[in-house]
Design a protein around this motif. Structure first.
Motif, PDB file in Angstrom:
ATOM      1  N   SER A  66       0.860  -1.247   0.065  1.00 44.52           N
ATOM      2  CA  SER A  66       0.028  -0.122   0.200  1.00 44.52           C
ATOM      3  C   SER A  66       0.876   1.181  -0.090  1.00 44.52           C
ATOM      4  O   SER A  66       0.639   2.191  -0.769  1.00 44.52           O
ATOM      5  CB  SER A  66      -0.934  -0.092   1.207  1.00 44.52           C
ATOM      6  OG  SER A  66      -1.687   0.943   1.550  1.00 44.52           O
ATOM      7  N   PHE A  67       1.921   1.295   0.770  1.00 44.14           N
ATOM      8  CA  PHE A  67       2.916   2.543   0.987  1.00 44.14           C
ATOM      9  C   PHE A  67       3.507   2.486  -0.224  1.00 44.14           C
ATOM     10  O   PHE A  67       3.988   3.464  -0.848  1.00 44.14           O
ATOM     11  CB  PHE A  67       3.545   2.420   2.062  1.00 44.14           C
ATOM     12  CG  PHE A  67       2.744   3.014   3.549  1.00 44.14           C
ATOM     13  CD1 PHE A  67       2.248   3.926   3.591  1.00 44.14           C
ATOM     14  CD2 PHE A  67       2.837   2.037   4.631  1.00 44.14           C
ATOM     15  CE1 PHE A  67       1.471   4.291   4.794  1.00 44.14           C
ATOM     16  CE2 PHE A  67       1.834   2.120   5.520  1.00 44.14           C
ATOM     17  CZ  PHE A  67       1.250   3.390   5.826  1.00 44.14           C
ATOM     18  N   GLY A  68       4.204   1.415  -0.697  1.00 47.42           N
ATOM     19  CA  GLY A  68       4.865   1.437  -2.021  1.00 47.42           C
ATOM     20  C   GLY A  68       4.138   1.950  -3.220  1.00 47.42           C
ATOM     21  O   GLY A  68       4.719   3.035  -3.643  1.00 47.42           O
ATOM     22  N   THR A  69       2.884   1.517  -3.115  1.00 43.16           N
ATOM     23  CA  THR A  69       2.159   2.030  -4.618  1.00 43.16           C
ATOM     24  C   THR A  69       1.896   3.445  -4.392  1.00 43.16           C
ATOM     25  O   THR A  69       1.731   4.237  -5.317  1.00 43.16           O
ATOM     26  CB  THR A  69       0.866   1.300  -4.808  1.00 43.16           C
ATOM     27  OG1 THR A  69       0.262   0.851  -3.393  1.00 43.16           O
ATOM     28  CG2 THR A  69       1.268  -0.232  -5.660  1.00 43.16           C
ATOM     29  N   GLY A  70       1.505   3.721  -3.013  1.00 44.39           N
ATOM     30  CA  GLY A  70       1.298   5.133  -2.833  1.00 44.39           C
ATOM     31  C   GLY A  70       2.412   6.225  -2.895  1.00 44.39           C
ATOM     32  O   GLY A  70       2.050   7.187  -3.523  1.00 44.39           O
ATOM     33  N   TYR A  71       3.596   5.777  -2.418  1.00 45.44           N
ATOM     34  CA  TYR A  71       4.598   6.881  -2.520  1.00 45.44           C
ATOM     35  C   TYR A  71       5.634   6.712  -3.436  1.00 45.44           C
ATOM     36  O   TYR A  71       6.176   7.296  -4.045  1.00 45.44           O
ATOM     37  CB  TYR A  71       5.280   6.803  -1.115  1.00 45.44           C
ATOM     38  CG  TYR A  71       4.467   7.373   0.287  1.00 45.44           C
ATOM     39  CD1 TYR A  71       4.190   8.721   0.073  1.00 45.44           C
ATOM     40  CD2 TYR A  71       4.072   6.569   1.339  1.00 45.44           C
ATOM     41  CE1 TYR A  71       3.260   9.366   1.090  1.00 45.44           C
ATOM     42  CE2 TYR A  71       3.372   7.360   2.194  1.00 45.44           C
ATOM     43  CZ  TYR A  71       2.852   8.463   1.986  1.00 45.44           C
ATOM     44  OH  TYR A  71       2.292   9.107   3.219  1.00 45.44           O
ATOM     45  N   ILE A  72       5.743   5.516  -4.036  1.00 45.61           N
ATOM     46  CA  ILE A  72       6.681   5.215  -5.016  1.00 45.61           C
ATOM     47  C   ILE A  72       5.902   5.341  -6.506  1.00 45.61           C
ATOM     48  O   ILE A  72       5.947   6.118  -7.397  1.00 45.61           O
ATOM     49  CB  ILE A  72       7.425   3.969  -4.811  1.00 45.61           C
ATOM     50  CG1 ILE A  72       8.112   4.224  -3.344  1.00 45.61           C
ATOM     51  CG2 ILE A  72       8.736   3.729  -5.898  1.00 45.61           C
ATOM     52  CD1 ILE A  72       8.632   2.879  -2.753  1.00 45.61           C
ATOM     53  N   SER A  73       5.432   4.083  -6.695  1.00 45.98           N
ATOM     54  CA  SER A  73       5.261   4.108  -8.074  1.00 45.98           C
ATOM     55  C   SER A  73       3.940   2.637  -8.171  1.00 45.98           C
ATOM     56  O   SER A  73       4.411   1.980  -7.594  1.00 45.98           O
ATOM     57  CB  SER A  73       5.743   4.184  -9.151  1.00 45.98           C
ATOM     58  OG  SER A  73       5.077   3.513 -10.492  1.00 45.98           O
ATOM     59  N   SER A  74       2.760   3.076  -8.634  1.00 41.39           N
ATOM     60  CA  SER A  74       1.790   1.849  -9.049  1.00 41.39           C
ATOM     61  C   SER A  74       1.995   1.222  -9.983  1.00 41.39           C
ATOM     62  O   SER A  74       1.786  -0.056 -10.003  1.00 41.39           O
ATOM     63  CB  SER A  74       0.269   2.496  -8.939  1.00 41.39           C
ATOM     64  OG  SER A  74       0.291   3.217 -10.330  1.00 41.39           O
ATOM     65  N   ASN A  75       3.139   1.391 -10.863  1.00 44.13           N
ATOM     66  CA  ASN A  75       3.688   0.536 -11.827  1.00 44.13           C
ATOM     67  C   ASN A  75       4.196  -0.598 -11.072  1.00 44.13           C
ATOM     68  O   ASN A  75       4.433  -1.689 -11.828  1.00 44.13           O
ATOM     69  CB  ASN A  75       4.591   1.138 -12.817  1.00 44.13           C
ATOM     70  CG  ASN A  75       4.052   2.174 -13.556  1.00 44.13           C
ATOM     71  OD1 ASN A  75       2.867   1.920 -13.916  1.00 44.13           O
ATOM     72  ND2 ASN A  75       4.888   3.264 -14.335  1.00 44.13           N
ATOM     73  N   TYR A  76       4.723  -0.414  -9.977  1.00 46.49           N
ATOM     74  CA  TYR A  76       5.461  -1.486  -9.609  1.00 46.49           C
ATOM     75  C   TYR A  76       4.700  -2.504  -8.304  1.00 46.49           C
ATOM     76  O   TYR A  76       5.433  -2.845  -7.687  1.00 46.49           O
ATOM     77  CB  TYR A  76       6.746  -0.891  -8.985  1.00 46.49           C
ATOM     78  CG  TYR A  76       7.840  -0.544  -9.881  1.00 46.49           C
ATOM     79  CD1 TYR A  76       8.757  -1.320 -10.616  1.00 46.49           C
ATOM     80  CD2 TYR A  76       7.805   0.746 -10.319  1.00 46.49           C
ATOM     81  CE1 TYR A  76       9.677  -1.071 -11.597  1.00 46.49           C
ATOM     82  CE2 TYR A  76       8.761   1.335 -11.257  1.00 46.49           C
ATOM     83  CZ  TYR A  76       9.616   0.413 -12.000  1.00 46.49           C
ATOM     84  OH  TYR A  76      10.466   0.603 -13.008  1.00 46.49           O
ATOM     85  N   GLU A  77       3.450  -2.111  -8.479  1.00 49.39           N
ATOM     86  CA  GLU A  77       2.810  -3.037  -7.268  1.00 49.39           C
ATOM     87  C   GLU A  77       3.006  -4.035  -7.100  1.00 49.39           C
ATOM     88  O   GLU A  77       3.122  -4.651  -6.011  1.00 49.39           O
ATOM     89  CB  GLU A  77       1.337  -2.747  -7.846  1.00 49.39           C
ATOM     90  CG  GLU A  77       0.193  -3.273  -6.819  1.00 49.39           C
ATOM     91  CD  GLU A  77      -1.093  -3.242  -7.410  1.00 49.39           C
ATOM     92  OE1 GLU A  77      -1.541  -2.610  -8.275  1.00 49.39           O
ATOM     93  OE2 GLU A  77      -1.952  -3.866  -6.542  1.00 49.39           O
ATOM     94  N   ASP A  78       3.178  -5.194  -7.995  1.00 52.64           N
ATOM     95  CA  ASP A  78       3.462  -6.435  -7.934  1.00 52.64           C
ATOM     96  C   ASP A  78       5.075  -6.726  -7.429  1.00 52.64           C
ATOM     97  O   ASP A  78       5.414  -7.745  -7.292  1.00 52.64           O
ATOM     98  CB  ASP A  78       3.067  -7.382  -8.963  1.00 52.64           C
ATOM     99  CG  ASP A  78       1.961  -7.399  -9.307  1.00 52.64           C
ATOM    100  OD1 ASP A  78       0.793  -6.760  -8.404  1.00 52.64           O
ATOM    101  OD2 ASP A  78       1.403  -7.332 -10.430  1.00 52.64           O
ATOM    102  N   LEU A  79       5.972  -5.818  -7.551  1.00 50.83           N
ATOM    103  CA  LEU A  79       7.249  -5.729  -7.156  1.00 50.83           C
ATOM    104  C   LEU A  79       7.526  -5.838  -5.742  1.00 50.83           C
ATOM    105  O   LEU A  79       8.454  -6.575  -5.352  1.00 50.83           O
ATOM    106  CB  LEU A  79       7.918  -4.636  -8.090  1.00 50.83           C
ATOM    107  CG  LEU A  79       9.438  -4.653  -7.958  1.00 50.83           C
ATOM    108  CD1 LEU A  79       9.788  -5.768  -9.148  1.00 50.83           C
ATOM    109  CD2 LEU A  79      10.124  -3.540  -8.082  1.00 50.83           C
ATOM    110  N   PHE A  80       7.127  -4.890  -5.062  1.00 50.70           N
ATOM    111  CA  PHE A  80       7.411  -4.834  -3.371  1.00 50.70           C
ATOM    112  C   PHE A  80       7.216  -6.111  -2.867  1.00 50.70           C
ATOM    113  O   PHE A  80       7.867  -6.166  -1.820  1.00 50.70           O
ATOM    114  CB  PHE A  80       6.176  -3.744  -2.800  1.00 50.70           C
ATOM    115  CG  PHE A  80       6.297  -2.478  -3.684  1.00 50.70           C
ATOM    116  CD1 PHE A  80       7.581  -1.648  -3.614  1.00 50.70           C
ATOM    117  CD2 PHE A  80       5.195  -1.862  -4.453  1.00 50.70           C
ATOM    118  CE1 PHE A  80       7.498  -0.318  -4.454  1.00 50.70           C
ATOM    119  CE2 PHE A  80       5.335  -0.854  -4.976  1.00 50.70           C
ATOM    120  CZ  PHE A  80       6.387   0.207  -5.098  1.00 50.70           C
TER     121      PHE A  80
END
Lengths: 405, 302, 261
Positions: free
Chosen positions: B263-277
């Motif tokens: 959630s924080f990753g997509t919110g603060y970094i990029s939603s392109n990488y949602e599945d990466l985190f």
């Protein structure tokens, strides 16, 4: 042992269970846009019949296996005949020779479509052989193998797009790039064991794919790279028919070379130590074998093979995008290895041919093919978990000693 | 820093975490008992969602009360997913108990392919919209920008399930049998525990949890297709490994860690990488704790 | 110069609060058979695992002294390095390479004393082929010594139990050790097999000029074979001496032998 009537009774019960279990999915169809419901009652009969038939043969086969009265090829009349023919001097060589001849002739006697499909199967044979080194021989489960395949393919595509590098130079470069990638991934991964290793390799595979999808500059992202040139013959480019045949022949040559390399490795001091590692890592280490080094070697060699397959794949399709290197691709390659028989070169070849050609020729069943395919995987594992070709070890002949075989 | 945005991400991370927890529990239980990565577990979640959608649509099209529809749909989804779970074990895993684990894994992959394509064929490959059945809680009016009714419902259901589940595992006879089997199945068998029953029960509970997750998240997101189980299944498996596979508390902890990071990753970094985190966290944690957050490193007897 | 091949001082192996091996000192002398006995759970196998690098001991010294060479401190060396120094072991819970043939199991043991790498394997030149032939030949000779050669091409898992134990010894011998560590070699064997095992161990010891450290439960075997005896209980050393002295030591009798003697 149950008789037929009993099996039939049991199957009938299973059919009823099957009908009940699949009821919502098969009978009711919801159209959420028009908010309409279709009731397909005939599905109950269909499901019942299919389950009844499958269940009957399933239980019968299980009964047979439990009582040990299954078909064993090596002990059957046909098997004995096969062995007696094959053991005659020179027969193996001439069979092998005519097989190679036939394989070389295929593109000249079939359609380009068939040739192209068989080329795909050959690429998967290479991938299967590569993964087999890690999974079959070394016993390390790698669920991200498609990433290494992808690294090879993208190495060719990117080098060609930016620097005009040709196929023949890209072939070794793709292998090297993939091997390097394998080494980098291997460092953190290889101290993990079993299922942890499996999920982390899966993770690395997916990470690689996601990066590829998102680096627009380097890889052109999700849209992929097109117009990858097909291989040339000393600078001479072929037309459509010619290049299909040419790539096929290159694939055959690569398969033969890789089989040869794998075969040499398998029957060597190092190859044996890999199998020992699979069988028992602690005992293996106490025999003086450096496990870290062995694992790393395995990983790097297997990655390099995937890289080479990747370059070939890019050249054959002339277009690649990240969708060709997903988890499902890795799983597919794993299925080739396990279905054919882990650790066996013949098994891998058989596995690749079945897994690639079967769905292709199941097109008659169109949409049912993936369903059937999934089902066949289950059937295979339940009734022959060791794969089609079971583990066979080399018999060593000792000079001056009578062999007991 | 925008506190509201942070809060929103936090709450949506908890929602994700709840759903992952419901699925990861099934993974970890099955792994604990038969040491199998049940690759098809995500499909039970998908089947739960589909069964729920079909029943819910059926009822809401005929004008039945939405809350009642939701409850009935959930119950039927639970029943069906559990039945599928038990049936799958009997057909595809039970004959393989004595074989190598890799064979069982391939069988599980086969099940996954079969179920995906089964739904694809008999239903559709398109996204289906899930009827909107979740009531609007009036008391949420002041915070509706951060928290939806669906989210609250997900928290409540997950919490209830986890409490019930803990009681089941810790205090009931069946729970004790399950724990005993996962520690030493041979010994458990010698003590008169029926392994078959324990395994069936494990699949039943695990599938039920997945079905609850499936219905809840689809009614929140609003649409489903045949492929939703696969990626969520993998993520839930990552969560289970993150927490230490085989550990129930670990699965829940891992799920919430994963949910929040995503959630924080997509919110603060990029939603392109949602599945990466998910995978980055997995690799970082396993590098420092090779057996996961709460997992015990298995000492092999030499 | 002393004739020790292994010198262990104050070895401590701690798992959390548990001292599995507590302040144990032990020597193995050249060409002798030293026995380590003690009740189940006394820490004998843990002690072995420290020696062979499976565990890194918490404190203490392990000195390996190859004959005619300087002592080497072996604490925390990896198992494969320890094997390269000339220690080889067998396992209490048989750990053979089950799906490899009997001959191959022994061939793996030759790994430590051969060289061919992956490139040699692919090129398969003359020296590689010769080395491979020598591995096969030497392994077969070792099998012959233990009377296992008739099983050469069987899978290890198909061997009878006693033969599996012997194969463990054969595999360890193949690494050309000067010190052989045997972890309960007679476990699960019947009396006749045990008697024949005693003969085999003595023969191997003489032929290969071996020193042996063995863990054993079978008193008959210990009394017949060993030159020196150490007794462990609850992780500690409680007695040492000749087998006869040990058998009559009241502390040992109380701790361990009690009912048997």
């Amino acid at each position: 042992m149950m008789n037929r009537v009993e099996i039939l009774k049991k199957s009938a019960i299973n059919a009823v269970i099957g009908i009940l279990l699949t009821f919502p999915i098969t009978v009711i169809k919801v159209n959420t846009i028009d908010q309409e419901i279709t009731w397909r009652w005939y599905m109950m009969g269909l499901v019942g019949a299919v389950v009844l038939i499958i269940s009957f043969f399933w239980i019968r086969q299980q009964e047979r296996q439990n009582s040990g009265s299954t078909f064993k090829f090596n002990e059957s009349k046909l098997g004995l005949k096969y062995h007696s023919i094959m053991s005659k001097p020179g027969v193996t060589k001439s069979v092998l020779g005519s097989a190679v001849l036939l394989i070389v002739l295929i593109p000249f006697i079939t359609t380009p479509y068939t040739t192209s499909i068989i080329t795909s199967a050959l690429i998967y044979i290479i991938l299967g052989l590569g993964l087999n080194i890690v999974v079959g021989l070394g016993g390390l489960l790698n669920l991200g193998y498609a990433a290494f395949f992808g690294v090879g393919a993208y190495t060719y595509a990117i080098l060609n797009m930016n620097f005009g590098v040709g196929f023949w130079l890209a072939l070794p470069l793709g292998g090297i790039a993939s091997a390097l990638f394998g080494a980098i991934v291997g460092l953190p991964v290889l101290r993990l064991k079993g299922d942890y290793l499996a999920i982390v390799t899966l993770g690395f595979g997916e990470m690689t794919r996601i990066f590829t999808e998102n680096s627009d500059k380097l890889t052109r992202g999700a849209s992929g790279i097109a117009n990858i040139p097909k291989p040339t013959f000393f600078g001479h480019a072929f037309g459509y028919f010619g290049s299909t045949r040419y790539i096929y022949l290159i694939a055959v040559a690569l398969v033969i070379i890789i089989i040869f390399i794998v075969w040499r490795m398998e029957n060597s001091r190092v190859g044996r130590s890999w199998v020992a590692m699979r069988e028992d890592d602690i005992a293996c280490e106490s025999m003086g074998i450096d496990l870290t080094q062995s694992k790393m070697t395995l990983f790097i060699i297997s990655s390099a093979i995937a890289g080479v397959a990747g370059v070939l794949f890019a050249a054959k399709n002339t277009f690649i995008n990240p969708q060709s290197f997903t988890v499902w691709e890795s799983i597919m390659i794993l299925c080739i290895v396990v279905l054919g028989g882990k650790g066996s070169v013949r098994g891998v070849i058989l596995g690749a041919l079945i897994l690639i050609l079967l769905p292709e020729y199941l097109r008659a069943f169109q949409q049912y093919r993936m369903l059937i395919f999934g089902f066949l995987l289950i059937v295979m594992m339940v009734f022959r978990p060791g794969g089609i070709i079971q583990n066979v070890r080399k018999i060593y002949k000792i000079e001056g000693e009578p062999t007991n075989e | 820093m925008d506190v509201g945005y942070f809060l929103k991400l936090l709450l949506s991370g908890l929602t994700r975490g709840s759903i992952y927890a419901l699925i990861a529990l099934g993974y970890t239980m099955v792994y604990g008992i038969i040491k199998l990565i049940n690759f098809a577990h995500g499909e039970l979640y998908m089947l739960g969602a589909f069964t729920g959608l079909i029943v819910a649509s059926l009822m809401s099209y005929s004008g039945i009360n939405p809350v009642l529809s939701l409850i009935v749909a959930t119950i039927i989804a639970i029943i069906y997913s559990s039945a599928y779970g038990v049936a799958i074990e009997k057909i595809a895993y039970k004959p393989l108990r004595k074989s190598q684990r890799l064979s069982a894994l391939i069988s599980a992959i086969g099940v996954s392919m079969f179920l995906q394509n089964f739904v694809l064929l008999f239903q559709t490959s398109d996204f289906l919209s899930f009827p909107n059945l979740i009531p609007t809680f009036k008391f949420l009016k002041p915070v509706e920008n951060y928290l939806s009714s669906a989210q609250v419902l997900i928290y409540i259901c997950t919490a209830l399930f986890l409490i019930g589940f803990t009681i089941l595992v810790k205090f009931t006879k069946t729970g004790k049998a399950m724990r005993a089997t996962s520690q030493d199945s041979k010994m458990a068998q010698l003590l008169g525990i029926s392994i078959n029953k324990v395994i069936s029960f494990t699949f039943l509970i695990g599938s039920a949890a997945a079905a609850i997750g499936g219905v809840l998240i689809s009614s929140q997101v609003g649409q489903i297709n045949f492929y939703i189980g696969f990626i969520v299944g993998i993520k839930a498996f990552v969560a289970a490994v993150l927490g230490g596979i085989g550990s129930l508390a670990g699965a829940v902890l891992g799920s919430f860690v994963l949910g929040l990071v995503e959630s924080f990753g997509t919110g603060y970094i990029s939603s392109n990488y949602e599945d990466l985190f998910a995978f980055v966290v997995l690799i970082v944690i396993l590098t420092f704790k090779p057996a996961g957050l709460l997992g015990k490193s298995e000492k092999q007897k030499v | 110069m002393s004739n020790k091949v292994l010198e262990i001082n104050n070895l401590l192996m701690q798992f959390g609060g548990l001292k599995a091996v507590n302040d144990v000192s032990l020597d193995v002398h050249k060409s002798e058979i030293t026995a380590l006995i003690g009740p189940n759970g006394a820490g004998k196998t843990t002690f072995f695992n420290c020696l062979t690098g499976v565990y890194t001991p918490t404190s203490g010294d392990i000195n390996i002294i190859p004959p005619g060479k300087k002592p080497i401190r072996a604490n925390g060396k990896k198992p494969n390095k320890v094997t390269e120094l000339g220690l080889a072991r067998t396992f209490q819970n048989i750990r053979l390479f089950q799906e490899m043939t009997v001959l191959e199991n022994v061939m793996i043991g030759r790994h430590a004393v051969t060289k061919a790498n992956i490139f040699n394997a692919i090129i398969n030149g003359k020296s590689t082929r010769e080395e491979e032939q020598k591995i096969i030949h030497d392994s077969y000779e070792i099998l012959k010594k233990l009377d296992l050669h008739t099983f050469s091409n069987e899978f290890a898992s198909n061997l009878p139990y006693g033969a599996q134990r012997l194969l463990e010894i054969a595999r360890a011998l193949a690494t050309e050790p000067f010190l052989l560590l045997l972890d309960e070699p007679a476990a699960g064997m019947n009396p006749q097999e045990t008697i024949s095992l005693i003969g085999t161990i003595e023969k191997l010891k003489a032929e290969h000029d071996l020193s042996i450290l063995l863990i054993e439960h079978d008193m008959h075997l210990v009394m017949n074979l060993s030159d020196r005896c150490y007794v462990m209980d609850y992780g500690k050393l409680i007695a040492k001496g000749t087998p006869n002295a040990i058998a009559n030591n009241p502390v040992v009798i109380k701790a361990y032998l009690g009912e048997d003697f």
